[in-house]
Design a protein around this motif. Structure first.
Motif, PDB file in Angstrom:
ATOM      1  N   MET A   1     -17.260  -3.295  33.492  1.00 37.26           N
ATOM      2  CA  MET A   1     -16.020  -2.635  33.103  1.00 37.26           C
ATOM      3  C   MET A   1     -16.180  -1.129  33.284  1.00 37.26           C
ATOM      4  N   ALA A   2     -15.401  -0.574  34.190  1.00 29.65           N
ATOM      5  CA  ALA A   2     -15.492   0.860  34.459  1.00 29.65           C
ATOM      6  C   ALA A   2     -14.819   1.649  33.337  1.00 29.65           C
ATOM      7  N   LYS A   3     -15.534   2.632  32.806  1.00 34.08           N
ATOM      8  CA  LYS A   3     -14.977   3.555  31.831  1.00 34.08           C
ATOM      9  C   LYS A   3     -15.136   4.972  32.365  1.00 34.08           C
ATOM     10  N   PHE A   4     -14.248   5.868  31.897  1.00 31.64           N
ATOM     11  CA  PHE A   4     -14.255   7.248  32.369  1.00 31.64           C
ATOM     12  C   PHE A   4     -14.092   8.161  31.162  1.00 31.64           C
ATOM     13  N   CYS A   5     -14.682   9.335  31.229  1.00 29.45           N
ATOM     14  CA  CYS A   5     -14.687  10.219  30.064  1.00 29.45           C
ATOM     15  C   CYS A   5     -13.293  10.710  29.680  1.00 29.45           C
ATOM     16  N   LYS A   6     -12.342  10.656  30.603  1.00 27.09           N
ATOM     17  CA  LYS A   6     -10.994  11.133  30.312  1.00 27.09           C
ATOM     18  C   LYS A   6     -10.009   9.995  30.028  1.00 27.09           C
ATOM     19  N   ASP A   7     -10.516   8.770  29.885  1.00 28.87           N
ATOM     20  CA  ASP A   7      -9.642   7.658  29.524  1.00 28.87           C
ATOM     21  C   ASP A   7      -8.982   7.930  28.177  1.00 28.87           C
ATOM     22  N   LYS A   8      -7.701   7.626  28.067  1.00 30.13           N
ATOM     23  CA  LYS A   8      -7.018   7.780  26.787  1.00 30.13           C
ATOM     24  C   LYS A   8      -7.514   6.721  25.816  1.00 30.13           C
ATOM     25  N   ASP A  15     -12.390  -6.981  20.478  1.00 32.44           N
ATOM     26  CA  ASP A  15     -13.743  -7.516  20.611  1.00 32.44           C
ATOM     27  C   ASP A  15     -13.902  -8.048  22.030  1.00 32.44           C
ATOM     28  N   LEU A  16     -14.789  -7.440  22.782  1.00 32.71           N
ATOM     29  CA  LEU A  16     -15.004  -7.857  24.159  1.00 32.71           C
ATOM     30  C   LEU A  16     -16.100  -8.915  24.211  1.00 32.71           C
ATOM     31  N   PRO A  17     -15.970  -9.910  25.064  1.00 31.15           N
ATOM     32  CA  PRO A  17     -17.057 -10.882  25.224  1.00 31.15           C
ATOM     33  C   PRO A  17     -18.315 -10.203  25.742  1.00 31.15           C
ATOM     34  N   ASP A  18     -19.466 -10.792  25.450  1.00 29.88           N
ATOM     35  CA  ASP A  18     -20.727 -10.121  25.781  1.00 29.88           C
ATOM     36  C   ASP A  18     -21.008 -10.084  27.275  1.00 29.88           C
ATOM     37  N   TRP A  19     -20.217 -10.793  28.081  1.00 29.62           N
ATOM     38  CA  TRP A  19     -20.430 -10.731  29.531  1.00 29.62           C
ATOM     39  C   TRP A  19     -19.672  -9.578  30.179  1.00 29.62           C
ATOM     40  N   ILE A  20     -18.910  -8.834  29.400  1.00 24.47           N
ATOM     41  CA  ILE A  20     -18.256  -7.622  29.903  1.00 24.47           C
ATOM     42  C   ILE A  20     -19.093  -6.420  29.471  1.00 24.47           C
ATOM     43  N   ILE A  21     -19.640  -5.695  30.435  1.00 20.54           N
ATOM     44  CA  ILE A  21     -20.573  -4.602  30.153  1.00 20.54           C
ATOM     45  C   ILE A  21     -19.960  -3.284  30.621  1.00 20.54           C
ATOM     46  N   PRO A  22     -19.719  -2.329  29.715  1.00 22.65           N
ATOM     47  CA  PRO A  22     -19.140  -1.034  30.117  1.00 22.65           C
ATOM     48  C   PRO A  22     -20.123  -0.213  30.944  1.00 22.65           C
ATOM     49  N   TYR A  82     -11.314  -0.231  31.898  1.00 28.40           N
ATOM     50  CA  TYR A  82     -11.437  -0.178  30.442  1.00 28.40           C
ATOM     51  C   TYR A  82     -10.203  -0.712  29.732  1.00 28.40           C
ATOM     52  N   ARG A  83      -9.045  -0.705  30.391  1.00 29.44           N
ATOM     53  CA  ARG A  83      -7.860  -1.277  29.755  1.00 29.44           C
ATOM     54  C   ARG A  83      -7.187  -2.366  30.594  1.00 29.44           C
ATOM     55  N   ARG A  84      -7.779  -2.702  31.733  1.00 27.25           N
ATOM     56  CA  ARG A  84      -7.252  -3.781  32.559  1.00 27.25           C
ATOM     57  C   ARG A  84      -8.331  -4.835  32.770  1.00 27.25           C
ATOM     58  N   PHE A  85      -7.976  -6.076  32.477  1.00 23.99           N
ATOM     59  CA  PHE A  85      -8.927  -7.173  32.601  1.00 23.99           C
ATOM     60  C   PHE A  85      -8.265  -8.347  33.317  1.00 23.99           C
ATOM     61  N   LEU A  86      -9.061  -9.125  34.009  1.00 23.43           N
ATOM     62  CA  LEU A  86      -8.573 -10.423  34.448  1.00 23.43           C
ATOM     63  C   LEU A  86      -8.530 -11.344  33.240  1.00 23.43           C
ATOM     64  N   ASP A  87      -7.537 -12.210  33.209  1.00 18.85           N
ATOM     65  CA  ASP A  87      -7.328 -13.090  32.055  1.00 18.85           C
ATOM     66  C   ASP A  87      -8.282 -14.278  32.140  1.00 18.85           C
ATOM     67  N   ILE A  88      -9.531 -14.036  31.760  1.00 14.43           N
ATOM     68  CA  ILE A  88     -10.566 -15.070  31.734  1.00 14.43           C
ATOM     69  C   ILE A  88     -10.875 -15.381  30.273  1.00 14.43           C
ATOM     70  N   ARG A  89     -10.646 -16.598  29.863  1.00 15.93           N
ATOM     71  CA  ARG A  89     -10.848 -16.987  28.473  1.00 15.93           C
ATOM     72  C   ARG A  89     -12.123 -17.804  28.331  1.00 15.93           C
ATOM     73  N   GLU A  90     -12.562 -17.945  27.097  1.00  9.39           N
ATOM     74  CA  GLU A  90     -13.825 -18.633  26.874  1.00  9.39           C
ATOM     75  C   GLU A  90     -13.800 -20.049  27.438  1.00  9.39           C
ATOM     76  N   GLU A  91     -12.657 -20.715  27.337  1.00  7.67           N
ATOM     77  CA  GLU A  91     -12.580 -22.079  27.854  1.00  7.67           C
ATOM     78  C   GLU A  91     -12.645 -22.118  29.386  1.00  7.67           C
ATOM     79  N   ASP A  92     -12.411 -20.957  30.029  1.00 12.12           N
ATOM     80  CA  ASP A  92     -12.495 -20.897  31.490  1.00 12.12           C
ATOM     81  C   ASP A  92     -13.934 -20.755  31.979  1.00 12.12           C
ATOM     82  N   ILE A  93     -14.816 -20.265  31.107  1.00  9.63           N
ATOM     83  CA  ILE A  93     -16.181 -19.969  31.536  1.00  9.63           C
ATOM     84  C   ILE A  93     -16.901 -21.226  32.012  1.00  9.63           C
ATOM     85  N   LYS A  94     -16.749 -22.333  31.280  1.00  8.77           N
ATOM     86  CA  LYS A  94     -17.405 -23.582  31.682  1.00  8.77           C
ATOM     87  C   LYS A  94     -16.945 -24.005  33.064  1.00  8.77           C
TER      88      LYS A  94
END
Length: 228
Positions: A1-8, A15-22, A82-94
């Motif tokens: 997950m890309a973050k930037f110092c000037k993000d609002k 709560d982000l899942p642990d597979w999303i790493i900033p 940082y504010r846009r994600f693909l809609d991947i849910r826990e039930e999709d991971i399997k």
């Protein structure tokens, strides 16, 4: 997950899942830190963030995770914002872990009369001419597919993707030499400007690459989530 110092700042807590790493994008350009993992470590193009936007993070993933040691790579890698994600849910991971999916992309956006409308809003004609010239020089197969793909109405926005490690590796090997050549061909050159144009061109090239390979890869689509 890309973050930037000037993000609002987000107005809500998530709560982000642990597979999303900033990963901080453009970390070399500022002393401010917004997360612990930075895109200016290892092999990187962090200094180009003003033009490449979130793609400096994709480059970092490619060079420092995927290429570092393929024996310990994850099966899938990807890029969110940082504010846009693909809609991947826990039930999709399997389902994803079953391994039949090559690529997950957002549902494409529709542009009228065709996706060149996107270029006209975000990419000046001389820069897009540079992109076409780079394709002609480096990837003639994709240059030949240009008219067919870009006469369509559908564009993959946001440079968001999840893909099998080998698929993403091949895509990055294809993408970044083209973008580097665009920097050289554009006027002014990429090193002389800071206007995000490479990031916008990257969206169009992602569209070209995966639409051209739609019969070679198992591509699935999902919605995007916008955090507020």
């Amino acid at each position: 997950m890309a973050k930037f110092c000037k993000d609002k700042p987000l107005m809500n807590m998530y709560d982000l899942p642990d597979w999303i790493i900033p990963i901080q994008a453009g970390a070399v350009l500022t002393a401010e830190r917004v997360c612990s993992l930075l895109d200016n470590s290892g092999r990187n193009i962090s200094c180009k963030n003003a033009n490449y936007c979130e793609l400096t993070v994709l480059y970092w993933i490619w060079k420092n995770q995927i290429c570092k040691n393929t024996d310990i790579c994850a099966r899938y890698y990807g890029l969110f914002h940082y504010r846009r994600f693909l809609d991947i849910r826990e039930e999709d991971i399997k389902y994803i872990n079953e391994g039949s999916i090559d690529v997950i992309l957002p549902f494409p956006t529709v542009h009228e009369p065709d996706i060149c409308e996107h270029h006209e809003r975000y990419i000046c004609s001389s820069d897009w001419d540079a992109a076409k010239q780079a394709l002609k020089e480096l990837q003639p197969e994709y240059y030949a597919a240009y008219d067919n793909i870009f006469s369509g109405k559908y564009l993959y926005n946001y440079n968001m993707i999840i893909a099998k490690t080998e698929v993403l590796k091949k895509y990055c090997e294809w993408l970044f030499p083209i973008l580097e050549r665009v920097e050289e061909l554009s006027v002014p050159k990429g090193s002389e400007r800071a206007d995000r144009y490479i990031g916008y061109i990257g969206e169009s090239l992602l569209t070209l690459y995966f639409m051209h390979n739609e019969n070679r890869l198992n591509i699935v689509h999902t919605g995007k989530i916008m955090l507020t």
